[in-house]
Design an enzyme around this catalytic site. Structure first.
Site: not given
Ligand code: LLP
Length: 413
Positions: A273, A312, A316, A342-343, A371
């Site tokens: 995924e 982001r 983070y 305004c933050e 994201y």
């Molecule tokens: N599968 C599940 C169950 C997930 O919760 C996620 C991401 C993915 C796959 C995909 O993960 P990736 O391959 O993109 O790492 N907003 C944060 C990242 C949050 C990820 C949430 N879940 C950021 O901007 O770094």
């Protein structure tokens, strides 16, 4: 590898000079490269070679229809977390039978919608959710295929806000409880166990956490098969990191080698995924310098993209490279690049060495494809940016810039 490169000191997306897009569409604007996305998808799916596998793109990373459409063309499956994401996948002709549904808080309506659409399986995250899924399936006279998302209690060694596979996390089910849930599901007429799932976090830059987690999950998969559960799928989640600055994450080939060495012996079809690794470096956010200001402490550069457009850095402390759309020589000095919201957390880059930006100068915030737009908000009543998709020498607006009327649609004064 991506297709954002300088040609004669002008930053291009594939064949298109980015200043042309900024002038025509305005800023802030997200720009995506089709060639980069296609290439990333192919590299990722080919990494698993002939082992039976399905790449289910994690829609949350970037849910823009045009991007999903490109992935449908490539044959991708999808990993969704809401009825809204399911609707987007179906809208672009994505295959429900290649779609898996995750998340700790699926509603009965979302379950019903996904069951009726005929998704591949649900990734279930609690005993009560499992009971709800059984009830929804029986009410439809169907049987819901499911996997339990297990929590392997492995530290992914990433930012604490995007770690999900630790005992203290809200995600997944502990191993012992998972065994009991699979056993219980045998007596539930609306349910059919088809796999085991895990996902330990995001922006993971080493192979060791994957190896540790998947080793445990493979053991559970085999134990369940032995108990007579007709499992076929091992969902290894996403989480593979990308290079924002100087990170050196495993390549998709290295990742797949690690994953396969941990799970291939189970004979399961692997569901992967990925989100970020597919779209992250396929997108940039273009922004224009509004003003500069010098204080005794700092040099500030105010740009027209704020934390509502790209959350982001504020959320983070994420680092995104900033590239001028037109390179110019000069001495660099540390500047704070800030947005208009305004933050005090609306800081795109702190003490970043840049040739002092000029008013009106254009910059690309790099690696903003994942994201970025999918987490954008209307805070400060700011319409969200437009989005542009480049393909070779052609480009088109794939989402119009929001208008202020869009902002109050559905409101009553
Ligand atoms: N599968 C599940 C169950 C997930 O919760 C996620 C991401 C993915 C796959 C995909 O993960 P990736 O391959 O993109 O790492 N907003 C944060 C990242 C949050 C990820 C949430 N879940 C950021 O901007 O770094």
């Amino acid at each position: 590898m991506n297709h954002f490169t300088y040609r004669k000191r002008v930053l291009h997306a594939e064949e298109v000079p980015l200043p042309a897009i900024a002038e025509a569409v305005g800023t802030p604007v997200y720009v995506y490269s089709s060639a980069t996305l296609r290439r990333h998808f192919r590299v990722v799916t080919e990494a698993f070679g002939s082992h039976p596998h399905l790449v289910c793109y994690s829609v949350k990373a970037n849910s823009t229809l045009a991007m999903l459409g490109l992935l449908v063309e490539e044959g991708s499956g999808f990993d969704i977390v809401s009825g809204g994401e399911l609707a987007r996948v179906l809208k672009v002709g994505g295959s429900p039978e290649k779609t898996v549904f995750a998340g700790v808080g699926k509603t009965a309506e979302e379950m019903a919608q996904a069951l009726a659409a005929g998704i591949l399986f649900f990734n279930v995250e609690s005993a009560e959710e499992l009971a709800q899924l059984d009830a929804v399936a029986r009410a439809q006279g169907r049987c819901a295929s499911f996997a339990i998302r297990v929590n392997p209690n492995v530290d992914p060694r990433t930012h604490r806000h995007i770690a999900t596979g630790l005992k203290s996390s809200k995600f997944g089910v502990p191993f012992d409880e998972a065994l009991a849930l699979y056993a219980r599901s045998k007596r539930m007429k609306g349910l059919q166990a088809v796999g085991v799932d895990c996902h330990i976090g995001s922006q993971i830059t080493r192979t060791a956490p994957f190896k540790a987690a998947l080793g445990k999950v493979a053991g559970l998969y085999l134990a369940l098969k032995e108990k007579g559960h007709p499992l076929r799928y091992l969902d290894v989640g996403g989480g593979l990191g990308i290079t924002y600055v100087s990170e050196a994450p495993p390549s998709p080939a290295e990742y797949a080698k690690t994953a396969l060495s941990a799970v291939a012996h189970t004979g399961a079809t692997i569901i992967f995924e990925p989100g970020r690794v597919l779209v992250g470096n396929a997108g940039v956010l273009l922004t224009r310098v509004l003003y500069r200001k010098k204080t005794p402490e700092r040099t500030f550069v105010m740009v027209d993209a704020g934390m509502n457009d790209l959350m982001r850095p504020a959320l983070y402390d994420a680092h995104h490279a900033l590239q001028p759309l037109v390179q110019r020589r000069g001495q660099t000095l540390p500047v704070d690049v800030v947005g208009p919201v305004c933050e005090s957390t609306d800081v795109l880059a702190r003490q970043r060495p840049l040739v002092l930006p000029r008013q009106g100068e254009l910059f690309a915030v790099m690696s903003a494809g994942a994201y970025g737009m999918s987490m954008a908000s209307n805070y400060n009543s700011r319409p969200r940016p437009a989005e542009v998709l480049v393909d070779g020498a052609a480009w088109r607006v794939v989402r119009e810039r929001e208008s202020v009327e869009d902002l109050w649609r559905g409101e009553r004064a």
